[in-house]
Design an enzyme around this catalytic site. Structure first.
Site, mmCIF file in Angstrom:
data_model
loop_
_atom_site.group_PDB
_atom_site.id
_atom_site.type_symbol
_atom_site.label_atom_id
_atom_site.label_comp_id
_atom_site.label_asym_id
_atom_site.label_seq_id
_atom_site.Cartn_x
_atom_site.Cartn_y
_atom_site.Cartn_z
ATOM 1 N N SER A 10 8.114 -4.477 5.269
ATOM 2 C CA SER A 10 7.731 -3.802 4.025
ATOM 3 C C SER A 10 8.979 -3.362 3.262
ATOM 4 C CB SER A 10 6.784 -2.640 4.329
ATOM 5 O OG SER A 10 6.204 -2.138 3.160
ATOM 6 N N GLU B 236 1.065 -9.680 4.375
ATOM 7 C CA GLU B 236 1.006 -8.763 5.511
ATOM 8 C C GLU B 236 0.827 -9.531 6.822
ATOM 9 O OE1 GLU B 236 -2.051 -5.924 4.631
ATOM 10 O OE2 GLU B 236 -0.900 -4.996 2.999
ATOM 11 N N HIS C 191 3.702 -7.419 1.145
ATOM 12 C CA HIS C 191 2.257 -7.176 0.967
ATOM 13 C C HIS C 191 1.752 -8.109 -0.142
ATOM 14 C CE1 HIS C 191 2.553 -3.455 3.364
ATOM 15 N NE2 HIS C 191 3.648 -3.191 2.653
#
EC number: 3.4.15.6
Length: 285
Positions: A144, A213, A186
């Site tokens: 992330s 993800e 994401h």
């Protein structure tokens, strides 16, 4: 000749278990097979791994750091330590640098990539990490926010669900671990295709890489990455771009981008990001 071609084809089916850098799209599986985290653990040395966790991108670093600590301990790492850095000046302190110098792997957690870069950018900590990765002495993974930091340029924020335009993305300096790449995370889960296209329009010398993800672009050290995990890695290559109205367009005006090349890669696919070419599929599904 046929025998040689057969042997080369067989070699292309082999998946590396050593990844110097792993760029993870976030929300990787931490409970079931933990395929991506296991690949990092094995790359860092398996039972001989000494893993450092950097959770400072998170606003709950104690909670996040402990979660990964428990995961890697359970996997059987020889040593796991959380580098619980709260202030920028700590990144130059001997106590953290000594731990880092002993690590075979470093895992950078998610959170806020601006917070992460403000804390570690330009410090001895990140200089040491980059040097050790370059020398093959350290395996690095970021998820992330820890993925967003990887390029020279970084997506710091923005929106989704619109046509590409200049207001859709906020850009700043990244940490330059993989300078060629401009990473978004994401990716399909948050509908960020237009955001990444907008970022590429602003930086047409970079290769846009959008990672879903529970998915990872795992670099093997030769300028090639392989896709691990359940989703896809989307590559936006502006190398043949013939026109964009980015320099003239008003901030909210839709962008034109002609002759972009787009690849959508899934588990086992390999991509040469130095030469911008899809390689023979490893065949793993």
């Amino acid at each position: 000749m046929l025998e040689l071609e057969t042997r080369l084809a067989q070699q292309s089916m082999v998946i590396s278990t050593q990844y110097p850098v792993m760029v993870v799209g976030g929300a990787e599986d931490k409970v079931n097979g933990c395929d991506i985290l296991t690949a990092f653990f094995e790359s860092a040395g398996g039972s001989a791994a000494k893993i450092g966790i950097i959770p400072c991108a998170s606003r709950e670093p104690t909670v996040v750091g402990d979660r990964y600590y428990q995961i890697f301990q359970k996997m059987g790492a020889q040593q796991v330590q959380v580098l619980d850095i709260r202030y920028r000046n700590e990144c130059d302190e001997a106590r953290w640098l000594e731990i880092l110098n002993d690590c075979t792997g470093v895992f950078v957690t998610g959170g806020d990539q601006l917070r992460l870069c403000d804390l570690v950018g330009g410090t001895e900590l990140i200089k040491t990490i980059k040097q050790k990765v370059a020398l093959g002495q350290l395996k690095l993974a970021g998820t992330s926010a820890g993925a967003a930091m990887m390029g020279d340029r970084m997506i710091a924020g923005g929106s989704s669900g619109e046509s590409p335009n200049q207001t859709l993305v906020e850009l700043t300096e990244g940490l330059g671990i993989i300078p060629e790449l401009l990473v978004d995370q994401h990716f399909h889960n948050r509908n960020r295709m237009a955001r990444l296209m907008s970022a590429v329009a602003a930086n047409p010398d970079k290769l846009g890489v959008g990672i879903d993800e529970d998915t990872c672009a795992a670099l093997d050290g030769s300028g090639v990455f392989q896709v691990l995990g359940k989703g896809t890695v989307t590559v936006i290559d502006p190398g043949s771009l013939t026109h964009t109205n980015y320099p003239q367009a008003d901030a909210a005006h839709p962008l034109s981008l002609h002759n972009l090349k787009v690849h959508v890669l899934s588990k086992g696919d390999r991509y040469d990001y130095k030469n911008r070419a899809v390689l023979a599929n490893s065949g793993v599904r």
